[in-house]
Motif scaffolding. Structure first.
Motif, PDB file in Angstrom:
ATOM      1  N   TYR A 178     -34.953  33.388 -35.002  1.00 39.55           N
ATOM      2  CA  TYR A 178     -33.636  33.149 -35.595  1.00 39.55           C
ATOM      3  C   TYR A 178     -32.656  32.646 -34.535  1.00 39.55           C
ATOM      4  O   TYR A 178     -31.907  31.699 -34.755  1.00 39.55           O
ATOM      5  N   VAL A 232     -33.064  29.032 -33.316  1.00 36.75           N
ATOM      6  CA  VAL A 232     -32.564  28.048 -34.282  1.00 36.75           C
ATOM      7  C   VAL A 232     -31.038  28.023 -34.317  1.00 36.75           C
ATOM      8  O   VAL A 232     -30.413  26.971 -34.264  1.00 36.75           O
ATOM      9  N   PHE A 233     -30.418  29.191 -34.418  1.00 35.82           N
ATOM     10  CA  PHE A 233     -28.967  29.271 -34.598  1.00 35.82           C
ATOM     11  C   PHE A 233     -28.190  29.565 -33.321  1.00 35.82           C
ATOM     12  O   PHE A 233     -26.962  29.575 -33.341  1.00 35.82           O
ATOM     13  N   SER A 269     -25.564  34.989 -30.631  1.00 36.61           N
ATOM     14  CA  SER A 269     -24.372  35.519 -31.274  1.00 36.61           C
ATOM     15  C   SER A 269     -23.214  35.535 -30.280  1.00 36.61           C
ATOM     16  O   SER A 269     -23.405  35.460 -29.062  1.00 36.61           O
ATOM     17  N   MET A 314     -35.455  30.338 -42.268  1.00 39.37           N
ATOM     18  CA  MET A 314     -34.387  31.220 -41.812  1.00 39.37           C
ATOM     19  C   MET A 314     -33.632  31.889 -42.955  1.00 39.37           C
ATOM     20  O   MET A 314     -32.425  32.073 -42.914  1.00 39.37           O
TER      21      MET A 314
END
Length: 110
Positions: A28, A31-32, A35, A74
């Protein structure tokens, strides 16, 4: 007039379309990205550990074989195949219906 979901379910019961969820193989965070905070990262990790991260794919059956219609990865949902929970499911269903219709020699099958 039938909704996309009603049409898909009818074709699914006839063995002409399908939708499946598989555990996502990519990270995750790859890809993104990371945080903004350690707390947000941990909350996402906890959510993924609780509900999973899914790759969802729709298919149609033509010429004696299953073919890819559309997919999305995702998907962090408890029920990744539920259109009420995963907003992408209805689009995946429509893609399978449209692809099946394109394969029909008589035009629209529905």
């Amino acid at each position: 007039m039938k909704t996309t979901i009603e049409t898909f379910r009818a074709l699914e019961s006839d063995g002409l379309v399908a939708i499946r969820a598989f555990p996502e193989t990519d990270s995750y965070f790859d890809v993104f990205g990371e945080s903004d905070s350690d707390q947000e990262r941990q909350e996402m990790i906890d959510l993924i550990n609780r509900v999973g991260c899914w790759f969802v794919q729709s298919y149609y059956f033509a010429d004696g074989d299953w073919h890819h219609a559309d997919c999305i990865g995702m998907c962090v949902y408890s029920n990744p195949l539920d259109p009420a929970e995963n907003c992408y499911v209805e689009d995946l269903m429509r893609a399978a219906i449209d692809a099946l219709e394109m394969q029909s020699t008589e035009g629209a099958m529905i």
